[in-house]
Design a protein around this motif. Structure first.
Motif, PDB file in Angstrom:
ATOM      1  N   SER A 120      36.872  37.474  40.541  1.00 22.70           N
ATOM      2  CA  SER A 120      37.999  37.550  41.465  1.00 22.70           C
ATOM      3  C   SER A 120      38.559  36.148  41.684  1.00 22.70           C
ATOM      4  CB  SER A 120      37.596  38.183  42.793  1.00 22.70           C
ATOM      5  OG  SER A 120      36.804  37.306  43.548  1.00 22.70           O
ATOM      6  N   VAL A 121      39.886  36.082  41.828  1.00 21.81           N
ATOM      7  CA  VAL A 121      40.573  34.814  42.083  1.00 21.81           C
ATOM      8  C   VAL A 121      41.358  34.991  43.383  1.00 21.81           C
ATOM      9  CG1 VAL A 121      42.263  33.134  41.220  1.00 21.81           C
ATOM     10  CG2 VAL A 121      40.781  34.343  39.609  1.00 21.81           C
ATOM     11  N   PRO A 122      41.195  34.062  44.348  1.00 25.16           N
ATOM     12  CA  PRO A 122      41.881  34.232  45.640  1.00 25.16           C
ATOM     13  C   PRO A 122      43.402  34.207  45.489  1.00 25.16           C
ATOM     14  CG  PRO A 122      40.849  32.056  45.484  1.00 25.16           C
ATOM     15  CD  PRO A 122      40.385  32.832  44.302  1.00 25.16           C
ATOM     16  N   PRO A 123      44.102  34.781  46.491  1.00 25.99           N
ATOM     17  CA  PRO A 123      45.554  34.939  46.351  1.00 25.99           C
ATOM     18  C   PRO A 123      46.368  33.672  46.556  1.00 25.99           C
ATOM     19  CG  PRO A 123      44.784  35.910  48.424  1.00 25.99           C
ATOM     20  CD  PRO A 123      43.562  35.488  47.668  1.00 25.99           C
ATOM     21  N   GLU A 124      45.802  32.689  47.250  1.00 23.34           N
ATOM     22  CA  GLU A 124      46.631  31.533  47.605  1.00 23.34           C
ATOM     23  C   GLU A 124      45.955  30.217  47.251  1.00 23.34           C
ATOM     24  OE1 GLU A 124      47.375  32.114  51.740  1.00 23.34           O
ATOM     25  OE2 GLU A 124      48.884  33.684  51.392  1.00 23.34           O
ATOM     26  N   LYS A 125      46.793  29.198  47.100  1.00 25.82           N
ATOM     27  CA  LYS A 125      46.295  27.855  46.825  1.00 25.82           C
ATOM     28  C   LYS A 125      45.870  27.190  48.129  1.00 25.82           C
ATOM     29  CE  LYS A 125      49.501  27.055  42.994  1.00 25.82           C
ATOM     30  NZ  LYS A 125      50.509  26.139  42.450  1.00 25.82           N
ATOM     31  N   THR A 126      44.870  26.317  48.028  1.00 17.32           N
ATOM     32  CA  THR A 126      44.538  25.470  49.171  1.00 17.32           C
ATOM     33  C   THR A 126      45.135  24.080  48.971  1.00 17.32           C
ATOM     34  OG1 THR A 126      42.439  24.923  48.121  1.00 17.32           O
ATOM     35  CG2 THR A 126      42.410  26.705  49.739  1.00 17.32           C
ATOM     36  N   ASP A 127      45.590  23.844  47.745  1.00 17.85           N
ATOM     37  CA  ASP A 127      46.188  22.555  47.389  1.00 17.85           C
ATOM     38  C   ASP A 127      47.284  22.825  46.366  1.00 17.85           C
ATOM     39  OD1 ASP A 127      46.108  20.094  45.296  1.00 17.85           O
ATOM     40  OD2 ASP A 127      45.618  19.382  47.308  1.00 17.85           O
ATOM     41  N   ALA A 128      48.324  22.017  46.374  1.00 19.59           N
ATOM     42  CA  ALA A 128      49.470  22.259  45.480  1.00 19.59           C
ATOM     43  C   ALA A 128      49.066  22.242  44.008  1.00 19.59           C
ATOM     44  CB  ALA A 128      50.545  21.213  45.739  1.00 19.59           C
ATOM     45  N   LYS A 129      48.006  21.477  43.688  1.00 19.21           N
ATOM     46  CA  LYS A 129      47.599  21.356  42.281  1.00 19.21           C
ATOM     47  C   LYS A 129      46.589  22.428  41.869  1.00 19.21           C
ATOM     48  CE  LYS A 129      48.379  16.368  42.118  1.00 19.21           C
ATOM     49  NZ  LYS A 129      47.727  15.040  42.098  1.00 19.21           N
ATOM     50  N   ASP A 130      46.270  23.333  42.771  1.00 22.40           N
ATOM     51  CA  ASP A 130      45.279  24.385  42.489  1.00 22.40           C
ATOM     52  C   ASP A 130      45.623  25.198  41.246  1.00 22.40           C
ATOM     53  OD1 ASP A 130      43.448  23.998  44.453  1.00 22.40           O
ATOM     54  OD2 ASP A 130      43.722  25.933  45.424  1.00 22.40           O
ATOM     55  N   THR A 131      44.579  25.565  40.512  1.00 18.44           N
ATOM     56  CA  THR A 131      44.733  26.556  39.432  1.00 18.44           C
ATOM     57  C   THR A 131      43.779  27.714  39.732  1.00 18.44           C
ATOM     58  OG1 THR A 131      43.170  25.321  38.036  1.00 18.44           O
ATOM     59  CG2 THR A 131      45.528  24.895  37.701  1.00 18.44           C
ATOM     60  N   LEU A 132      42.565  27.647  39.210  1.00 19.57           N
ATOM     61  CA  LEU A 132      41.601  28.739  39.410  1.00 19.57           C
ATOM     62  C   LEU A 132      40.522  28.387  40.443  1.00 19.57           C
ATOM     63  CD1 LEU A 132      41.094  29.760  35.657  1.00 19.57           C
ATOM     64  CD2 LEU A 132      42.561  30.884  37.349  1.00 19.57           C
ATOM     65  N   GLN A 133      40.780  27.367  41.269  1.00 18.94           N
ATOM     66  CA  GLN A 133      39.811  27.002  42.312  1.00 18.94           C
ATOM     67  C   GLN A 133      39.516  28.229  43.192  1.00 18.94           C
ATOM     68  OE1 GLN A 133      42.215  25.017  41.304  1.00 18.94           O
ATOM     69  NE2 GLN A 133      41.422  22.946  41.121  1.00 18.94           N
ATOM     70  N   GLY A 134      38.241  28.403  43.540  1.00 12.14           N
ATOM     71  CA  GLY A 134      37.876  29.534  44.393  1.00 12.14           C
ATOM     72  C   GLY A 134      37.555  30.795  43.622  1.00 12.14           C
ATOM     73  N   ALA A 135      37.738  30.766  42.302  1.00 11.63           N
ATOM     74  CA  ALA A 135      37.357  31.939  41.485  1.00 11.63           C
ATOM     75  C   ALA A 135      35.859  32.151  41.605  1.00 11.63           C
ATOM     76  CB  ALA A 135      37.746  31.705  40.027  1.00 11.63           C
ATOM     77  N   LYS A 136      35.445  33.392  41.612  1.00 10.34           N
ATOM     78  CA  LYS A 136      34.008  33.663  41.694  1.00 10.34           C
ATOM     79  C   LYS A 136      33.651  34.885  40.860  1.00 10.34           C
ATOM     80  CE  LYS A 136      34.387  36.270  46.025  1.00 10.34           C
ATOM     81  NZ  LYS A 136      34.140  36.273  47.468  1.00 10.34           N
ATOM     82  N   VAL A 137      32.394  34.924  40.451  1.00 11.85           N
ATOM     83  CA  VAL A 137      31.872  36.089  39.737  1.00 11.85           C
ATOM     84  C   VAL A 137      31.352  37.058  40.799  1.00 11.85           C
ATOM     85  CG1 VAL A 137      30.075  36.932  38.178  1.00 11.85           C
ATOM     86  CG2 VAL A 137      31.320  34.835  37.623  1.00 11.85           C
ATOM     87  N   LEU A 138      32.001  38.226  40.886  1.00 11.73           N
ATOM     88  CA  LEU A 138      31.589  39.242  41.868  1.00 11.73           C
ATOM     89  C   LEU A 138      30.242  39.838  41.508  1.00 11.73           C
ATOM     90  CD1 LEU A 138      34.698  41.450  42.692  1.00 11.73           C
ATOM     91  CD2 LEU A 138      33.480  39.900  44.209  1.00 11.73           C
ATOM     92  N   CYS A 139      30.061  40.116  40.221  1.00  8.58           N
ATOM     93  CA  CYS A 139      28.785  40.650  39.757  1.00  8.58           C
ATOM     94  C   CYS A 139      28.739  40.558  38.241  1.00  8.58           C
ATOM     95  CB  CYS A 139      28.600  42.101  40.197  1.00  8.58           C
ATOM     96  SG  CYS A 139      29.618  43.230  39.272  1.00  8.58           S
ATOM     97  N   SER A 140      27.559  40.755  37.692  1.00  9.61           N
ATOM     98  CA  SER A 140      27.364  40.754  36.241  1.00  9.61           C
ATOM     99  C   SER A 140      26.703  42.061  35.828  1.00  9.61           C
ATOM    100  CB  SER A 140      26.487  39.573  35.815  1.00  9.61           C
ATOM    101  OG  SER A 140      27.076  38.351  36.212  1.00  9.61           O
ATOM    102  N   ILE A 141      27.128  42.580  34.699  1.00 13.92           N
ATOM    103  CA  ILE A 141      26.584  43.828  34.160  1.00 13.92           C
ATOM    104  C   ILE A 141      25.877  43.488  32.851  1.00 13.92           C
ATOM    105  CG2 ILE A 141      27.159  46.127  33.257  1.00 13.92           C
ATOM    106  CD1 ILE A 141      29.663  46.030  35.105  1.00 13.92           C
ATOM    107  N   VAL A 142      24.663  43.986  32.700  1.00 15.83           N
ATOM    108  CA  VAL A 142      23.884  43.718  31.485  1.00 15.83           C
ATOM    109  C   VAL A 142      24.310  44.707  30.401  1.00 15.83           C
ATOM    110  CG1 VAL A 142      21.561  43.612  30.497  1.00 15.83           C
ATOM    111  CG2 VAL A 142      21.944  42.906  32.869  1.00 15.83           C
ATOM    112  N   PRO A 143      24.653  44.230  29.210  1.00 13.10           N
ATOM    113  CA  PRO A 143      25.044  45.134  28.116  1.00 13.10           C
ATOM    114  C   PRO A 143      23.893  46.059  27.710  1.00 13.10           C
ATOM    115  CG  PRO A 143      25.677  42.878  27.615  1.00 13.10           C
ATOM    116  CD  PRO A 143      24.792  42.817  28.816  1.00 13.10           C
TER     117      PRO A 143
END
Length: 554
Positions: free
Chosen positions: A227-250
């Protein structure tokens, strides 16, 4: 169907072939080689000639992405996915249209251009060692890890309000939608532990973006929900704040599934683990073996397809797994929850070998050879799976749990955590006349994750789309735009500003004409009636592309 003959019947009845997949046998297909030829970019705004009327309320940029250059010097790409990304913009304002295009200024494009040969490997093409190096240096270079490409040629996507172009590696590029300028290369792996992400994220109404990407580490391969948050915390933000919600084992850690996209309902991310498999040993050693990445991808029809549900709020993976027969899906249509069920609608094929058939040499064939390529491909059809959300130890086994009279889909509990599902066809017999349906689109802003009535797509009586289709789920009736010799792109729906009905709006599609030089036009259809409102003739040649989006002006 004009001069294209349908074998055995006037209306292209499905034929069961040895691969157990539905196909239609066509003869006399027109060559589409001009649609997979390199073109020059058009960086200056170019005016177009409008026929008919383009509604004055449409204001913004229709953006498209796809391959635009298939060789450097005397080296050439093998696969359709390999061509260098070309970005297209159709600016629509006051009933007029201007066009411009630019190559994505990726490292792959720059390095290949500087050397005038392919130096960056792509999905179906391995870059050969530098001929200027001595034999020993060339031999050693085979033992280096293959560098992932940043040739983001699949789609335009949005993160935190900014536009990016994407492929399926860890690299995306931020771009300016008004000038098509390449602004910044962004690496997913600098923010979260993934080795790539799909080019088809999903968006919540608040702007939160969800995606999926694999990771390869000490624990083997994992499928990750991002998931990637909806808003920037800084004007230069790109994917800051992205997180892995969960992992699934193949199911098989050394042979995880390939996936191009995923589905999302209001509360769940829906991952379809399909039997298109990646042999990681082959992929890791492809440079050493002198083979392309695509050599490590294969179809395993002995495996069932497994559908995983992940709670978007908690990241919890459902213990219940929904199985169905071996099938492949590249694009989902929609998913929504109702009456304790999750409806999963997607474009499905009973075979997963298409990815290996889209070689440039196949797309450039003519005559019987072209017919043969097309007739070996499995058709893709829209289907609905109904997944019961409350499966407990009390849930009875061996009976259909789908209590919705509106759907013929079945779902049967086989064991404690396994439900076997059989789909409902989201079409009538008439869809066979148009070669099935792919590149599905809906009124996304209004209907994604919700019950809906309409979806749009391309009919595929050729290797690329050759008609536009509108499906009404109320009675599974089709509306069709088809003109012989014209090849429309993925239809993009744009709602009217004061829309009341779900289909109040227009469909935008770029139509190419291989038999005519510079016979390209932007087509605008009334989405309700599917009748043409107008077209803007663009005096350029354009290759057939993949995905697009409409960026409305404020």
């Amino acid at each position: 169907m004009s001069s294209v003959e349908l074998e055995g019947s006037d209306n292209a009845q499905p034929v069961e072939n040895v691969k157990e997949c539905i196909t239609t046998v066509l003869k006399g297909l027109e060559t589409i080689a001009p649609l997979v030829q390199s073109v020059e970019e058009t960086p200056e705004l170019t005016s177009t000639e409008v026929q008919g009327t383009i509604p004055s309320w449409i204001k913004g940029n229709f953006l498209r992405n796809g391959p635009g250059k298939f060789e450097f010097g005397n080296t050439h790409y093998n696969h359709w996915f390999d061509g260098m990304a070309m970005l297209h913009q159709f600016n629509i304002e006051n009933g007029q249209v201007t066009y411009m295009s630019r190559f994505l200024n990726s490292d792959a494009y720059k390095k290949n251009s500087e050397r005038d040969r392919i130096v960056m490997s792509e999905f179906g093409t391995i870059a050969m060692p530098d001929p200027c190096k001595n034999f020993f240096q060339r031999f050693l270079s085979r033992f280096e890890m293959m560098e992932p490409t940043d040739n983001a040629s699949v789609s335009f996507v949005k993160y935190k309000g900014d536009y990016y172009v994407s492929t399926e590696t860890n690299f995306i590029h931020r771009v300016n939608p008004d000038t098509l300028e390449t602004l910044e290369k962004v690496d997913w792996s600098k923010f979260i532990a993934v080795n790539g992400a799909t080019a088809h994220p999903h968006y919540d109404p608040d702007g939160t973006t969800y995606n999926m990407g694999n990771s390869y580490g000490s624990k083997g391969a994992l499928y990750n929900i991002i998931s990637v948050p909806p808003e920037k915390t800084d004007a230069k933000d790109t994917l800051q704040g992205a997180k892995v919600l969960c992992s699934i084992v193949p199911a098989n850690k050394s042979h995880p599934s390939y996936y191009h996209s995923f589905a999302m309902s209001e509360n769940y991310v829906v991952f379809i683990e399909q039997p298109i498999k990646m042999n990681l040993l082959k992929i890791v050693t492809c440079k050493l073996r002198g083979k392309a990445l695509s050599d490590g991808i294969y179809w395993d029809p002995q495996q069932e397809t497994v559908i995983h549900l992940v709670d978007k709020r908690t990241g919890e993976v459902s213990a219940v797994k929904y199985h169905t027969k071996a099938m492949s899906t590249f694009h989902q249509i929609n998913a929504f929850e109702e009456d304790g069920f999750l409806m999963l609608d997607m474009c499905c094929s009973d075979d997963g070998q298409a990815i290996n058939n889209y070689l440039i040499q196949n797309l450039r064939k003519a005559g019987d050879a072209l017919d043969e390529v097309y007739n070996t491909l499995c058709r893709v059809f829209p289907r609905r799976f109904v997944l019961p959300l409350t499966v407990t130890s009390e849930t009875p086994t061996d009976q259909n749990l789908n209590t919705r009279s509106s759907s013929t889909a079945t779902c049967v509990k086989i064991s404690k955590d396994k439900v076997f599902c059989h789909h409902e066809d989201l079409h009538g017999d008439d869809i066979h006349e148009y070669g099935g349906l792919e590149f599905p689109q809906i009124n996304y802003g209004r209907c994604n994750t919700r019950p809906y009535r309409y979806f749009y797509g391309c009919g595929f009586n050729h290797l690329v789309g050759d008609s536009l289709l509108k499906m009404d789920l109320k009675d599974k009736s089709l509306k069709v735009w088809y003109q012989k010799g014209f090849y429309p792109s993925e239809p993009v729906f744009v709602p009217t500003p004061d829309a009341v009905q779900e289909d109040d709006g227009v469909i935008l599609s770029v139509v190419l004409t291989p038999s005519q030089d510079k016979g390209t036009f932007l087509l605008v259809l009334n989405a309700t009636t599917f009748e043409e409102l107008g077209r803007a003739n663009v005096p350029v040649n354009m290759p057939y592309g993949f995905h697009g989006t409409f960026n409305a002006s404020a």
